[in-house]
Design an enzyme around this catalytic site. Structure first.
Site, PDB file in Angstrom:
ATOM      1  NE  ARG A   1      -3.712  -0.258   2.284  1.00 37.43           N
ATOM      2  CZ  ARG A   1      -4.173  -0.940   3.342  1.00 37.43           C
ATOM      3  NH1 ARG A   1      -3.907  -0.543   4.556  1.00 37.43           N
ATOM      4  NH2 ARG A   1      -4.900  -2.026   3.180  1.00 37.43           N
TER       5      ARG A   1
ATOM      6  NE  ARG B   1      -2.958   1.190   9.207  1.00 33.31           N
ATOM      7  CZ  ARG B   1      -3.817   0.209   8.994  1.00 33.31           C
ATOM      8  NH1 ARG B   1      -4.691   0.293   8.012  1.00 33.31           N
ATOM      9  NH2 ARG B   1      -3.824  -0.863   9.772  1.00 33.31           N
TER      10      ARG B   1
ATOM     11  CE  LYS C   1      -8.289  -0.857  11.240  1.00 33.95           C
ATOM     12  NZ  LYS C   1      -8.636  -1.703  10.111  1.00 33.95           N
TER      13      LYS C   1
ATOM     14  CE  LYS D   1      -8.462   2.637   8.792  1.00 30.94           C
ATOM     15  NZ  LYS D   1      -9.564   1.880   8.206  1.00 30.94           N
TER      16      LYS D   1
ATOM     17  CB  CYS E   1     -13.545  -3.674   0.713  1.00 35.17           C
ATOM     18  SG  CYS E   1     -14.215  -5.322   0.933  1.00 35.17           S
TER      19      CYS E   1
ATOM     20  CB  CYS F   1      -9.316  -9.460   1.728  1.00 35.67           C
ATOM     21  SG  CYS F   1      -9.449  -9.062   3.465  1.00 35.67           S
TER      22      CYS F   1
ATOM     23  CB  CYS G   1     -15.342  -9.375   6.401  1.00 38.27           C
ATOM     24  SG  CYS G   1     -14.063  -8.216   6.924  1.00 38.27           S
TER      25      CYS G   1
ATOM     26  CB  CYS H   1     -11.777  -1.965   4.041  1.00 35.93           C
ATOM     27  SG  CYS H   1     -10.790  -2.945   5.183  1.00 35.93           S
TER      28      CYS H   1
HETATM   29 FE1  SF4 Z   1     -11.025  -7.498   3.622  1.00 32.14          FE
HETATM   30 FE2  SF4 Z   1     -13.063  -7.096   5.202  1.00 32.14          FE
HETATM   31 FE3  SF4 Z   1     -11.455  -5.056   4.568  1.00 32.14          FE
HETATM   32 FE4  SF4 Z   1     -13.079  -6.077   2.768  1.00 32.14          FE
HETATM   33  S1  SF4 Z   1     -13.718  -5.045   4.659  1.00 32.14           S
HETATM   34  S2  SF4 Z   1     -10.910  -5.603   2.468  1.00 32.14           S
HETATM   35  S3  SF4 Z   1     -13.106  -8.230   3.285  1.00 32.14           S
HETATM   36  S4  SF4 Z   1     -10.909  -6.856   5.773  1.00 32.14           S
END
Ligand code: SF4
Length: 599
Positions: free
Chosen positions: A74, A143, A209, A211, A428, A434, A473, A477
């Protein structure tokens, strides 16, 4: 503070000698494509994640092979601004050292995916040659600092960008491990080994983390309330006088654990422009010293504040800042996403904000996006700005150069109308890379939007701006809990459906249906879209409508996120699918006729 033992990550950080661990040895090990377990954690602080391509897991297992291991790097781009040269350099790196895709993130960074271990060092050196880095791209540190990506809107945006850079600089780790490991810089200074020192973080960095984002009203394009630390620019009589300070936002939660929840940041007070870095430090130091270092699920600042109480937090920040912290000033947001298309700046220059589905810049059979942007970058005299919504601003274009850029945008088919749902969608990365993903997000969102667009078209809502978020998930993100509609992956092909966030990013959504598959999502949303088209009040947003009509209750705070949930009854609805080709008119949903079934 918790009496529980410290998490293993705390041991790894403590023993790492300022983020070195055994990374050098792990990288040199030819037997495996992986790093040693501790190093897999440490490399995050250097901005990289070890990943496997889950699409190939099964096949590799069958062949008794190690999973297909590679790394995501990243690249930090504070404030999201890149020169065309930097863009071209990053583009070239993806052609040489990893998957040929530039992935624009939801925090104005760029990710390179699929870098194998033996190419890591070369890739890192390539990034360094672009005058960018990945240090603190991930890990228990601050970050990429985000800021409002609309440079054309006012001179204030440039000042805010400068302040974002100051925070970025102050919060960048001081360890020399990054240079030593990736760039071959010697640790020896003057013939003697000099020990690193982290004046802000200390040896164990942060509990989790951290932000930071800065928003410039009326646009909340960075989702400022979703950050551990936020600033809202306060402009009076055309002058940037300072910032409202926000703290305690965060999106992540865990399914089945109601003690975890997304939370909006609280507005703490106002600081003058010249005090922004000191204010930022006060909040970061509070979190460094009070955050939970035993249970990582509860380590973010949002939980620290709720555990110790907002009043205590306010008191501590007031103690640290004294008179520099005063009462918060009024502000008003009117939108959340990016303004796509052409805009003329206050400075007479031109800016084109380009929608990038899922933030993926690549060439495929439908769109030669990577080639197009390469060609644009090769003639552009201005710059590129990455937005917090995975989009890209081609900017600072002089009047006399606009026609050339316009022609390139046309040539590559980049100027086309988009539905309100699509232009407000972020997703995401999720599967296949991931490790946390339960379901698809970025790969699946476009096809689901295709289907939902047909319904929206039927109800004359195609141009309606609706914030639509999708993640694989609940880690959050793509900031799913700020979507007016959101799907969060729970198992392959199944999602939790959330509704009712605010259009300006100031209200969370709420669970509406659990474990729904595509036809159920469409089945549930169709009648709501229909009612929205017929019964909405003038100017009413979709997120407000679903609350007014009682589909979900408003979520007024993170602690309220799991309260007052009334799940939709979708089991008695089933789609009547056409025998041949599915068309819009054929997507009708009826109640199950149980009697017929019995017959
Ligand atoms: Fe991975 Fe969950 Fe982040 Fe999506 S929200 S990138 S599935 S950790």
């Amino acid at each position: 503070m918790s009496n529980k033992p410290l998490s293993d990550l705390e041991r790894i950080k403590t023993e790492s000698n300022y983020l070195r661990g055994t990374l050098v040895e792990s990288l040199a090990d030819p037997i495996t494509g992986a790093l040693a377990p501790d190093d897999q954690q440490l490399i995050k602080f250097h901005g990289a994640y070890q990943q496997t391509d889950r699409d190939f897991d099964e096949e590799r297992r069958r062949q008794k092979l190690e999973p297909l291991i590679s790394f995501m790097i990243r690249v930090r781009v504070p404030g999201g601004v890149l020169t065309p040269k930097q863009w071209l350099d990053l583009d070239e790196l993806t052609e040489k050292h990893c998957k040929p895709t530039l992935k624009l993130t939801t925090r104005q960074a760029v990710e390179l995916h699929g870098v194998v271990k033996r190419k890591m060092k070369t890739a890192m050196q390539g990034i360094h040659a672009t005058l960018l880095d990945s240090l603190a791209g991930c890990g228990d540190v601050n970050r990429n600092v985000m800021t409002s990506a609309n440079p054309w809107e006012s001179p204030v945006h440039q000042l805010v960008f400068d302040d974002a850079l100051k925070i970025h600089k102050e919060f960048t780790p001081r360890t020399t491990a990054y240079h030593e490991i990736w760039l071959d810089d010697e640790l020896v200074v003057g013939g003697e080994k000099k020990e690193d020192h982290e004046p802000l973080y200390g040896k164990t960095y942060l509990p989790r983390k951290f932000k930071v984002a800065i928003a410039v009203p009326p646009r909340n394009d960075v989702d400022v309330f979703a950050n551990d630390l936020g600033f809202i620019a306060i402009v009076e009589n055309g002058e940037l006088v300072g910032y409202n300070l926000l703290a305690g936002g965060g999106m992540g939660s865990t399914f089945g654990m109601e003690t975890t929840y997304p939370r909006l940041a609280n507005v703490i007070g106002f600081v003058k422009k010249e005090d922004i870095v000191e204010a930022a430090k006060a909040v970061l130091i509070f979190q460094r010293d009070h955050g939970n270092r035993s249970e990582r699920k509860f380590s973010r600042l949002k939980y620290t504040i709720d555990r110790l109480g907002l009043a205590y937090f306010n008191e501590q920040i007031k103690d640290a800042l004294g008179d520099k912290l005063s009462e918060a000033r009024p502000f008003k947001f009117d939108s959340n996403g990016d303004k796509l298309g052409w805009s003329k700046g206050y400075n007479g220059k031109w800016y084109f904000t380009l929608f990038i589905q899922g933030g993926k810049v690549r060439d495929d059979k439908h769109l030669q996006l990577k080639t197009a942007l390469r060609e644009i970058a090769s003639v552009l005299k201005g710059n590129f700005t990455l937005t917090g919504n995975q989009n890209l601003v081609v900017g600072d274009i002089d009047e006399q150069d606009k026609a050339e850029i316009e022609a390139l945008l046309e040539k590559w088919n980049l100027v086309k109308p988009l539905s309100g749902l699509r232009r407000n969608n972020i997703a995401c990365v999720a599967l296949p890379v991931c490790t946390m993903a339960f379901a698809e997000a970025e790969r699946y969102a476009p096809s689901l939007i295709d289907k939902l667009e047909k319904i929206l078209e039927k109800y004359n809502l195609l141009d309606e701006d609706i914030l639509f978020r999708m993640t694989g998930c609940p880690n959050g993100c793509a900031r799913p809990f700020l979507g007016e509609i959101a799907l969060v992956g729970k198992s392959p092909g199944k999602y939790n459906l959330y509704l009712g966030a605010g259009f300006t990013g100031e209200r969370l959504n709420k669970l509406y249906a659990e474990l729904v598959e595509e036809h159920e999502v469409i089945g549930l949303l169709t009648p709501i879209f229909e009612r929205f088209s017929k019964e909405r009040l003038e100017g009413e947003r979709f997120g407000d409508f679903v609350i007014r009509k009682g589909y979900v209750q408003a979520t007024t705070s993170g602690l309220d996120f799991h309260q007052n949930i009334k799940l939709a009854k979708f089991h008695d609805i089933k789609p009547v699918l056409p025998k041949k080709k599915q068309t819009l008119d054929s997507i009708l949903f009826v109640k199950k006729d149980k009697k017929k079934k019995k017959k």
